[in-house]
Scaffold this motif. Sequence first.
Motif, mmCIF file in Angstrom:
data_model
loop_
_atom_site.group_PDB
_atom_site.id
_atom_site.type_symbol
_atom_site.label_atom_id
_atom_site.label_comp_id
_atom_site.label_asym_id
_atom_site.label_seq_id
_atom_site.Cartn_x
_atom_site.Cartn_y
_atom_site.Cartn_z
ATOM 1 N N HIS A 1 9.639 -19.883 -2.950
ATOM 2 C CA HIS A 1 10.235 -18.729 -2.279
ATOM 3 C C HIS A 1 10.913 -17.839 -3.320
ATOM 4 C CE1 HIS A 1 9.482 -20.737 1.538
ATOM 5 N NE2 HIS A 1 10.045 -21.828 1.029
ATOM 6 N N PHE A 2 10.419 -16.595 -3.438
ATOM 7 C CA PHE A 2 10.908 -15.689 -4.464
ATOM 8 C C PHE A 2 11.411 -14.379 -3.871
ATOM 9 C CE2 PHE A 2 7.579 -18.055 -6.843
ATOM 10 C CZ PHE A 2 8.379 -18.563 -7.875
ATOM 11 N N GLU A 3 12.339 -13.762 -4.593
ATOM 12 C CA GLU A 3 12.674 -12.353 -4.433
ATOM 13 C C GLU A 3 12.032 -11.617 -5.605
ATOM 14 O OE1 GLU A 3 17.090 -12.899 -2.380
ATOM 15 O OE2 GLU A 3 16.895 -12.498 -4.531
ATOM 16 N N SER A 4 11.183 -10.655 -5.307
ATOM 17 C CA SER A 4 10.471 -9.904 -6.341
ATOM 18 C C SER A 4 11.111 -8.533 -6.510
ATOM 19 C CB SER A 4 8.997 -9.758 -5.964
ATOM 20 O OG SER A 4 8.343 -8.857 -6.818
ATOM 21 N N VAL A 5 11.488 -8.210 -7.748
ATOM 22 C CA VAL A 5 12.133 -6.932 -8.048
ATOM 23 C C VAL A 5 11.329 -6.211 -9.118
ATOM 24 C CG1 VAL A 5 14.234 -5.785 -8.834
ATOM 25 C CG2 VAL A 5 14.401 -7.893 -7.503
ATOM 26 N N VAL B 1 0.835 -1.203 0.000
ATOM 27 C CA VAL B 1 0.000 0.000 0.000
ATOM 28 C C VAL B 1 0.872 1.257 0.000
ATOM 29 C CG1 VAL B 1 -1.735 1.304 1.294
ATOM 30 C CG2 VAL B 1 -1.895 -1.192 1.134
ATOM 31 N N ALA B 2 1.938 1.267 0.794
ATOM 32 C CA ALA B 2 2.816 2.432 0.869
ATOM 33 C C ALA B 2 3.519 2.675 -0.467
ATOM 34 C CB ALA B 2 3.844 2.237 1.984
ATOM 35 N N THR B 3 3.862 1.608 -1.169
ATOM 36 C CA THR B 3 4.498 1.750 -2.478
ATOM 37 C C THR B 3 3.531 2.355 -3.487
ATOM 38 O OG1 THR B 3 5.927 -0.156 -2.042
ATOM 39 C CG2 THR B 3 5.685 0.520 -4.339
ATOM 40 N N TYR B 4 2.283 1.910 -3.457
ATOM 41 C CA TYR B 4 1.302 2.461 -4.391
ATOM 42 C C TYR B 4 1.079 3.947 -4.115
ATOM 43 C CZ TYR B 4 -2.541 2.553 -7.689
ATOM 44 O OH TYR B 4 -3.319 2.829 -8.791
ATOM 45 N N ARG B 5 0.995 4.331 -2.844
ATOM 46 C CA ARG B 5 0.819 5.752 -2.523
ATOM 47 C C ARG B 5 1.995 6.566 -3.040
ATOM 48 N NH1 ARG B 5 -2.096 8.930 0.784
ATOM 49 N NH2 ARG B 5 -3.092 7.207 1.903
ATOM 50 N N SER B 6 3.213 6.049 -2.908
ATOM 51 C CA SER B 6 4.389 6.769 -3.372
ATOM 52 C C SER B 6 4.330 7.000 -4.880
ATOM 53 C CB SER B 6 5.654 5.978 -3.005
ATOM 54 O OG SER B 6 6.808 6.635 -3.463
ATOM 55 N N GLU B 7 3.925 5.978 -5.637
ATOM 56 C CA GLU B 7 3.838 6.139 -7.088
ATOM 57 C C GLU B 7 2.698 7.072 -7.470
ATOM 58 O OE1 GLU B 7 4.288 2.786 -9.536
ATOM 59 O OE2 GLU B 7 5.882 1.889 -8.314
ATOM 60 N N MET B 8 1.612 7.022 -6.725
ATOM 61 C CA MET B 8 0.481 7.922 -6.973
ATOM 62 C C MET B 8 0.884 9.371 -6.695
ATOM 63 S SD MET B 8 -3.290 7.673 -5.224
ATOM 64 C CE MET B 8 -4.559 8.924 -5.470
ATOM 65 N N GLY C 1 11.567 -1.482 -3.968
ATOM 66 C CA GLY C 1 12.630 -2.312 -3.414
ATOM 67 C C GLY C 1 12.506 -3.774 -3.809
ATOM 68 N N VAL C 2 12.999 -4.652 -2.942
ATOM 69 C CA VAL C 2 12.941 -6.097 -3.149
ATOM 70 C C VAL C 2 11.966 -6.694 -2.135
ATOM 71 C CG1 VAL C 2 14.233 -8.271 -3.142
ATOM 72 C CG2 VAL C 2 15.322 -6.170 -3.983
ATOM 73 N N ASN C 3 10.969 -7.405 -2.636
ATOM 74 C CA ASN C 3 10.000 -8.072 -1.762
ATOM 75 C C ASN C 3 10.294 -9.565 -1.700
ATOM 76 O OD1 ASN C 3 8.473 -5.784 -1.116
ATOM 77 N ND2 ASN C 3 7.279 -5.941 -2.997
#
Length: 294
Positions: free
Chosen positions: A245-249, A188-195, A231-233
């Motif tokens: 198990h993934f690293e998402s970039v 949610v915080a990432t979406y707000r930043s892009e918005m 970042g990396v999730n």
Amino acid sequence: MTAPVQMDPDSVRRANLREFLIARRARITPEEVGLAPGGRRRTPGLRREEVAVLAGVGTSWYQWLEQGRDITVSSQVLDAIGRVLKLDEPELRHLYALAGLNPPPVGRICPDHASGPVNQALLRLVDTWLPNPGMIVDRYWNMVVANRAAELALHTTDGSWNCLHQYFLDEIYRESLENWAELAPHVVATYRSEMTACPGDESFRQVVEGLLPQSPEFAELWARQGVAHSGVNIKSLSSRVGPLHFESVTLSVPDRADLRIVLHNPRAGSDTRAKMERLLAEDERRNGLRLVAG
């Protein structure tokens, strides 16, 4: 030997600004910006006063800018001039630098128009990411392209989902993502930043307002006013072949500010890649059986 003459950096910058604006103004026809063609013009492209009127600035002020005078410039005015001159992201960043302002971060400039179909090279990148999940989303996190691994592991389908909506409304995805609650505030915080980087963009608001009444959990997190970079999730998902198990970039595309590439890489030390290969092989066999039965 004569020593080279040292040029004042600000004078050089303003001279380059003048040349850049004149060149970009010359390539835009009146018809492209909704003006009547008019009579014969001494030089090609738009006149200075036409750029000023379309950008909502004073004619004298724009003339001073193009002459390289030492005047105060704001990002809002540069954005308006960029829209009139139809600058792409690298060009607009260049304009900011020549005007003496810090350019916006790469991938955070929001053009007013769609940038067209996805480049075939980007489609091939997502396809060749197999057996790992890969996808392309637009700036509003609407799904554009997903490879088969993403469809199987992340339950995505091309063009059918907004990823923010999927995160909070898709029960299958939610149950499969073992660390859903841990990641939710960051999502949610990432979406707000892009918005926030695209103020006034109605499509961002529509995504949020469409989700608020459907998900109390999203509404509670949205009210926190959190902001974050992607970042990396770290994602842990359940599947019929066992835990994945993934690293998402998330990667920006330099010449497509409207797109993001999301790549999932198996975490080091896990057997996720082997499981993804097995998952894809089983899916291929099932599809083959369906074709034979059909």
